[in-house]
Design a protein around this motif. Structure first.
Motif, PDB file in Angstrom:
ATOM      1  N   GLY A 149      -2.563   8.148   0.801  1.00  0.00           N
ATOM      2  CA  GLY A 149      -3.681   7.282   1.124  1.00  0.00           C
ATOM      3  C   GLY A 149      -3.213   6.120   1.967  1.00  0.00           C
ATOM      4  O   GLY A 149      -2.008   5.907   2.136  1.00  0.00           O
ATOM      5  N   MET A 150      -4.165   5.372   2.480  1.00  0.00           N
ATOM      6  CA  MET A 150      -3.837   4.229   3.336  1.00  0.00           C
ATOM      7  C   MET A 150      -4.859   3.131   3.125  1.00  0.00           C
ATOM      8  O   MET A 150      -6.034   3.401   2.864  1.00  0.00           O
ATOM      9  N   LEU A 151      -4.391   1.919   3.263  1.00  0.00           N
ATOM     10  CA  LEU A 151      -5.246   0.734   3.248  1.00  0.00           C
ATOM     11  C   LEU A 151      -4.904  -0.072   4.481  1.00  0.00           C
ATOM     12  O   LEU A 151      -3.728  -0.217   4.823  1.00  0.00           O
ATOM     13  N   GLY A 152      -5.897  -0.610   5.162  1.00  0.00           N
ATOM     14  CA  GLY A 152      -5.632  -1.411   6.348  1.00  0.00           C
ATOM     15  C   GLY A 152      -6.909  -1.797   7.041  1.00  0.00           C
ATOM     16  O   GLY A 152      -7.967  -1.920   6.420  1.00  0.00           O
ATOM     17  N   GLU A 153      -6.808  -1.956   8.346  1.00  0.00           N
ATOM     18  CA  GLU A 153      -7.971  -2.299   9.149  1.00  0.00           C
ATOM     19  C   GLU A 153      -8.204  -1.199  10.169  1.00  0.00           C
ATOM     20  O   GLU A 153      -7.264  -0.683  10.773  1.00  0.00           O
ATOM     21  N   LEU A 154      -9.467  -0.839  10.341  1.00  0.00           N
ATOM     22  CA  LEU A 154      -9.849   0.144  11.348  1.00  0.00           C
ATOM     23  C   LEU A 154     -11.229  -0.228  11.853  1.00  0.00           C
ATOM     24  O   LEU A 154     -12.124  -0.555  11.047  1.00  0.00           O
ATOM     25  N   ASN A 192     -21.630  12.656  -0.980  1.00  0.00           N
ATOM     26  CA  ASN A 192     -21.938  11.284  -1.357  1.00  0.00           C
ATOM     27  C   ASN A 192     -21.454  10.299  -0.302  1.00  0.00           C
ATOM     28  O   ASN A 192     -20.534  10.595   0.466  1.00  0.00           O
ATOM     29  N   GLU A 193     -22.074   9.141  -0.288  1.00  0.00           N
ATOM     30  CA  GLU A 193     -21.761   8.130   0.726  1.00  0.00           C
ATOM     31  C   GLU A 193     -20.643   7.173   0.320  1.00  0.00           C
ATOM     32  O   GLU A 193     -20.148   6.417   1.143  1.00  0.00           O
ATOM     33  N   SER A 194     -20.269   7.203  -0.958  1.00  0.00           N
ATOM     34  CA  SER A 194     -19.237   6.269  -1.402  1.00  0.00           C
ATOM     35  C   SER A 194     -18.153   7.013  -2.170  1.00  0.00           C
ATOM     36  O   SER A 194     -18.350   8.140  -2.615  1.00  0.00           O
ATOM     37  N   PHE A 195     -17.009   6.361  -2.292  1.00  0.00           N
ATOM     38  CA  PHE A 195     -15.921   6.871  -3.120  1.00  0.00           C
ATOM     39  C   PHE A 195     -15.114   5.687  -3.622  1.00  0.00           C
ATOM     40  O   PHE A 195     -15.229   4.580  -3.097  1.00  0.00           O
ATOM     41  N   THR A 196     -14.353   5.931  -4.671  1.00  0.00           N
ATOM     42  CA  THR A 196     -13.480   4.890  -5.210  1.00  0.00           C
ATOM     43  C   THR A 196     -12.080   5.439  -5.352  1.00  0.00           C
ATOM     44  O   THR A 196     -11.874   6.657  -5.462  1.00  0.00           O
ATOM     45  N   ILE A 197     -11.129   4.523  -5.363  1.00  0.00           N
ATOM     46  CA  ILE A 197      -9.755   4.864  -5.710  1.00  0.00           C
ATOM     47  C   ILE A 197      -9.360   3.899  -6.822  1.00  0.00           C
ATOM     48  O   ILE A 197      -9.310   2.682  -6.616  1.00  0.00           O
ATOM     49  N   PRO A 213       0.808  -1.227   0.000  1.00  0.00           N
ATOM     50  CA  PRO A 213       0.000   0.000   0.000  1.00  0.00           C
ATOM     51  C   PRO A 213       0.838   1.272   0.000  1.00  0.00           C
ATOM     52  O   PRO A 213       0.378   2.303  -0.495  1.00  0.00           O
ATOM     53  N   ILE A 214       2.039   1.210   0.509  1.00  0.00           N
ATOM     54  CA  ILE A 214       2.884   2.408   0.528  1.00  0.00           C
ATOM     55  C   ILE A 214       3.314   2.768  -0.885  1.00  0.00           C
ATOM     56  O   ILE A 214       3.130   3.899  -1.341  1.00  0.00           O
ATOM     57  N   THR A 215       3.854   1.797  -1.614  1.00  0.00           N
ATOM     58  CA  THR A 215       4.279   2.100  -2.978  1.00  0.00           C
ATOM     59  C   THR A 215       3.084   2.270  -3.908  1.00  0.00           C
ATOM     60  O   THR A 215       3.174   2.999  -4.893  1.00  0.00           O
ATOM     61  N   MET A 232      -8.202   5.078   3.501  1.00  0.00           N
ATOM     62  CA  MET A 232      -8.253   6.493   3.874  1.00  0.00           C
ATOM     63  C   MET A 232      -7.776   7.322   2.694  1.00  0.00           C
ATOM     64  O   MET A 232      -6.815   6.954   2.012  1.00  0.00           O
ATOM     65  N   ALA A 233      -8.466   8.427   2.483  1.00  0.00           N
ATOM     66  CA  ALA A 233      -8.100   9.369   1.432  1.00  0.00           C
ATOM     67  C   ALA A 233      -8.079  10.766   2.035  1.00  0.00           C
ATOM     68  O   ALA A 233      -8.799  11.047   2.997  1.00  0.00           O
ATOM     69  N   PHE A 234      -7.269  11.631   1.449  1.00  0.00           N
ATOM     70  CA  PHE A 234      -7.041  12.968   1.990  1.00  0.00           C
ATOM     71  C   PHE A 234      -7.308  14.001   0.909  1.00  0.00           C
ATOM     72  O   PHE A 234      -6.785  13.898  -0.199  1.00  0.00           O
ATOM     73  N   VAL A 235      -8.114  15.025   1.249  1.00  0.00           N
ATOM     74  CA  VAL A 235      -8.512  16.021   0.248  1.00  0.00           C
ATOM     75  C   VAL A 235      -8.426  17.418   0.862  1.00  0.00           C
ATOM     76  O   VAL A 235      -8.985  17.664   1.932  1.00  0.00           O
ATOM     77  N   ARG A 236      -7.752  18.321   0.158  1.00  0.00           N
ATOM     78  CA  ARG A 236      -7.673  19.712   0.607  1.00  0.00           C
ATOM     79  C   ARG A 236      -9.018  20.411   0.383  1.00  0.00           C
ATOM     80  O   ARG A 236      -9.770  20.055  -0.514  1.00  0.00           O
TER      81      ARG A 236
END
Length: 169
Positions: A42-47, A70-75, A15-17, A54-58
């Protein structure tokens, strides 16, 4: 090209690369109206006991309006090639407020229920939002984040439950 759904535990990527070197297209909205942007964070894992992304947006990014509404998003992760570099250049520097980035980048939008992703992807992470929170600079414990925000335009981070992972076959 077609996609097949795989289990999250079968998504054997670093997920890092994946984010740092390959980048992704964060997309939110409906098939009728959506926006996308290039992401290298971004990050992928368990929470909270679920597979999560996780995604980050300014705040100034047009995609944030779609993430909030919206309730959903994709990467969507594209192959690492010259065509993808051009796509990321457009989607990372142009605003959907001013132009149709999807058309300009020659992307083919695909819809699945209330999510939009791109046919050019090699893999897609489809998420249902669980949480959203703006970074609070008072919570930064090192100087690293402060240098990223000279304009104090702190990202909102979005946590999504991974509902599906699709890979190109």
């Amino acid at each position: 090209m077609s996609f097949t759904q795989i289990k999250t535990e079968d998504f054997l990527v670093n997920p890092i690369t994946l984010f740092r070197d390959n980048w992704g297209l964060l997309t939110a909205g409906t098939p009728e109206k959506c926006n996308t942007m290039t992401v290298s964070w971004g990050m992928l894992g368990e929470l909270w006991g679920v597979d999560a992304a996780m995604a980050f947006v300014r705040p100034q990014r047009y995609t944030k309006e779609f993430m909030d509404a919206n309730e959903s998003f994709t990467i969507s992760f594209l192959p690492k090639d010259a065509a993808s570099k051009k796509i990321h250049g457009i989607c990372g520097t142009k605003s959907g407020r001013d132009m149709d980035k999807i058309a300009a980048a020659e992307l083919t939008a695909v819809s699945l229920e209330d999510s939009v992703y791109f046919a050019q992807a090699k893999s897609v992470v489809l998420c249902r939002k669980l949480a959203a929170q703006e970074f609070d600079p008072q919570c930064f414990l090192s100087d690293i984040p402060h240098g990223v925000y000279p304009d104090k335009d702190y990202h909102t981070f979005y946590v999504g439950r991974i509902e599906q992972i699709l890979v190109r076959v």
